[in-house]
Design a protein around this motif. Structure first.
Motif, PDB file in Angstrom:
ATOM      1  N   GLU A 157      24.106   4.877  54.591  1.00  0.00           N
ATOM      2  CA  GLU A 157      25.070   4.501  53.562  1.00  0.00           C
ATOM      3  C   GLU A 157      24.787   5.538  52.587  1.00  0.00           C
ATOM      4  O   GLU A 157      25.911   6.090  52.034  1.00  0.00           O
TER       5      GLU A 157
ATOM      6  N   ASP B  67      22.084   3.512  42.996  1.00  0.00           N
ATOM      7  CA  ASP B  67      21.839   2.377  43.232  1.00  0.00           C
ATOM      8  C   ASP B  67      21.067   2.412  44.810  1.00  0.00           C
ATOM      9  O   ASP B  67      20.215   1.646  44.878  1.00  0.00           O
ATOM     10  N   LEU B  68      21.705   3.040  45.840  1.00  0.00           N
ATOM     11  CA  LEU B  68      21.135   2.958  47.018  1.00  0.00           C
ATOM     12  C   LEU B  68      19.701   3.649  47.057  1.00  0.00           C
ATOM     13  O   LEU B  68      19.086   3.249  47.661  1.00  0.00           O
TER      14      LEU B  68
ATOM     15  N   ALA C 175      31.714   6.756  39.966  1.00  0.00           N
ATOM     16  CA  ALA C 175      31.365   5.674  40.851  1.00  0.00           C
ATOM     17  C   ALA C 175      30.523   5.923  42.265  1.00  0.00           C
ATOM     18  O   ALA C 175      29.661   5.263  42.464  1.00  0.00           O
ATOM     19  N   LYS C 176      30.715   7.161  42.565  1.00  0.00           N
ATOM     20  CA  LYS C 176      30.127   7.548  43.688  1.00  0.00           C
ATOM     21  C   LYS C 176      28.604   7.972  43.482  1.00  0.00           C
ATOM     22  O   LYS C 176      27.507   7.747  44.098  1.00  0.00           O
TER      23      LYS C 176
ATOM     24  N   VAL D 210      27.946   8.766  51.508  1.00  0.00           N
ATOM     25  CA  VAL D 210      28.529   8.926  49.876  1.00  0.00           C
ATOM     26  C   VAL D 210      28.681  10.472  49.940  1.00  0.00           C
ATOM     27  O   VAL D 210      27.612  11.314  49.954  1.00  0.00           O
TER      28      VAL D 210
ATOM     29  N   GLU E 236      26.955   6.534  40.748  1.00  0.00           N
ATOM     30  CA  GLU E 236      26.455   5.333  40.486  1.00  0.00           C
ATOM     31  C   GLU E 236      25.727   4.739  41.926  1.00  0.00           C
ATOM     32  O   GLU E 236      24.923   3.832  42.061  1.00  0.00           O
ATOM     33  N   LEU E 237      26.833   4.765  42.999  1.00  0.00           N
ATOM     34  CA  LEU E 237      26.520   4.253  44.365  1.00  0.00           C
ATOM     35  C   LEU E 237      25.409   4.688  44.978  1.00  0.00           C
ATOM     36  O   LEU E 237      24.404   4.205  45.291  1.00  0.00           O
ATOM     37  N   GLU E 238      25.396   6.085  45.021  1.00  0.00           N
ATOM     38  CA  GLU E 238      24.208   6.910  45.579  1.00  0.00           C
ATOM     39  C   GLU E 238      23.019   6.521  44.739  1.00  0.00           C
ATOM     40  O   GLU E 238      21.863   6.201  45.494  1.00  0.00           O
TER      41      GLU E 238
END
Length: 416
Positions: free
Chosen positions: A361, A65-66, A58-59, A365, A61-63
């Protein structure tokens, strides 16, 4: 050195799958895992192993995406800045009062006039430097000719002294040889040796006879005289050899001095021509009284100093006029007021704020990471054939392995 970055699952959790022989994981064969991308992953640029922990995934994928959002915002900002630059109108200079404008035109004309004068002086300075270089090169040429001449003169003087000494020795040897010849001491040593040998035979024949004692004594006396005559003959003929050798050496020295003398005369002619050329381009002016006159080079030096002072003065005057022009413009324009910023943010400012927020953001992460150092000679075993071992490690432990060099030379397998 190389170091491996392992993005690890949280502590306390076991890896999802065990590494078997041939690099096979616990959830399938190595051939299917080799080069396979995770279709379920939302990060198309990075293949995440299926065994990766959900929190770490999840981290990641979040990174990503950002980062993708930040890239899109950057493209929008670049396009908007380019569009604003194209639509931006050039700033018009504010009109000045006619009197001030006329005064600034006068100052500009004076500046141009001073710049023209400075260019003329700089051209004059260049010409002076060129003439100085000509004089210096010609003087160097004369000095080089003198340097070539000096060793030749010294060598000729040494040879001449040697020739004089040989002539004195030759004269004395000839006198001594004439005296010995007058005393009949110029006989051949071989002839005297033959006479001594015949006399020895007579002595041997008389030694056994007691009645010939007086004759034997006479023979011994005659032999002594012959031996002395032989010694004198040897001295005479040695003198003759010395005379011949000295005459031969004197002839060699005369030939050498003649050749070198011609070379010195040629150098003297070249020196005279070079001196005349130097005097033509660097003449000496006559001075009144006992004072020494100045040559052209000294005049050039003084003129060069004066010209440099004039150029410096003109530069100072130009700087003052430029400052005066700027002062007039400032007085005519009045104090510059800072334009008030629009209270409402523009669309470009909003995009900047969004990008800064996304960047913060991304920094927040935190992906777990370990650095493991590995020797260079073990790198091939770690990677495996076409990356089989690396792929197996990622699938077995649910991590991403990144191999990077530390860009340091000298570590060839002996460093950990």
């Amino acid at each position: 050195r190389f170091f491996l970055l392992f993005c690890m699952p949280p502590k306390g959790e076991a890896p999802k799958g065990k590494r078997g022989s041939g690099g096979k994981g616990g959830d399938g064969s190595s051939k299917k895992q080799k080069g396979e991308k995770d279709k379920k992953s939302k990060t198309p640029g990075l293949a995440l192993p299926k065994s990766m922990d959900a929190e770490v995934r999840a981290k990641f994928e979040l990174e990503n995406d950002l980062k993708a959002q930040k890239q899109e915002l950057t493209q929008e900002i670049i396009a908007m800045e380019r569009k604003q630059k194209q639509n931006q109108k050039p700033k018009e200079k504010p009109a000045l009062e006619p009197a001030i404008e006329a005064e600034m035109d006068k100052i500009e004309a004076k500046i141009l006039e001073l710049q023209a004068t400075r260019n003329t002086l700089q051209g004059k300075l260049t010409e002076i430097s060129r003439n100085n270089n000509k004089i210096r090169s010609k003087r160097d040429a004369v000095e080089i000719l003198f340097l070539r001449r000096s060793p030749l003169v010294e060598e000729c003087r040494a040879k001449d002294r040697r020739q004089t000494d040989l002539q004195k020795e030759l004269k004395e040897a000839k006198k001594q040889a004439e005296r010995m010849k007058a005393k009949h001491q110029n006989v051949s040593p071989d002839d005297v040796a033959k006479e001594i040998k015949a006399l020895d035979q007579k002595i041997n024949s008389c030694q056994g006879n007691s009645s010939s004692a007086s004759a034997l004594q006479h023979l011994y006396k005659e032999k002594t005289q012959l031996e002395r005559q032989k010694e004198q003959a040897i001295v005479y003929w040695e003198l003759i050899d010395t005379i011949l050798n000295n005459q031969k050496e004197i002839e060699t020295l005369e030939s050498f001095l003649d050749t070198k003398g011609k070379e010195i005369l040629e150098l003297d002619d070249e020196i005279a021509v070079a001196k005349k050329e130097l005097a033509d381009i660097n003449p000496v002016k006559e001075a009144a009284g006992k004072e020494k006159g100045q040559n052209k080079e000294q005049e050039y030096k003084q003129e060069k100093q004066k010209t440099k002072i004039q150029i410096d003065t003109i530069n100072d005057m130009i700087a003052k006029f430029v400052d005066k022009k700027k002062q007039l413009r400032r007085e005519a324009m009045g104090p510059k007021g800072k334009p008030e910023k629009d209270k409402e943010k523009t669309e470009l400012d909003i995009l900047y704020d969004r990008r800064r927020k996304i960047q913060g953001e991304i920094k927040d992460v935190k992906i777990p990471m370990d650095i493991i150092h590995c020797r260079r000679d073990l790198l091939g075993d770690l990677v495996g054939h076409k990356g089989a071992h690396i792929t197996a490690l990622q699938n077995d432990y649910g991590c991403i392995v990144s191999i990077k060099g530390d860009n340091r030379r000298g570590d060839r397998g002996d460093s950990d």
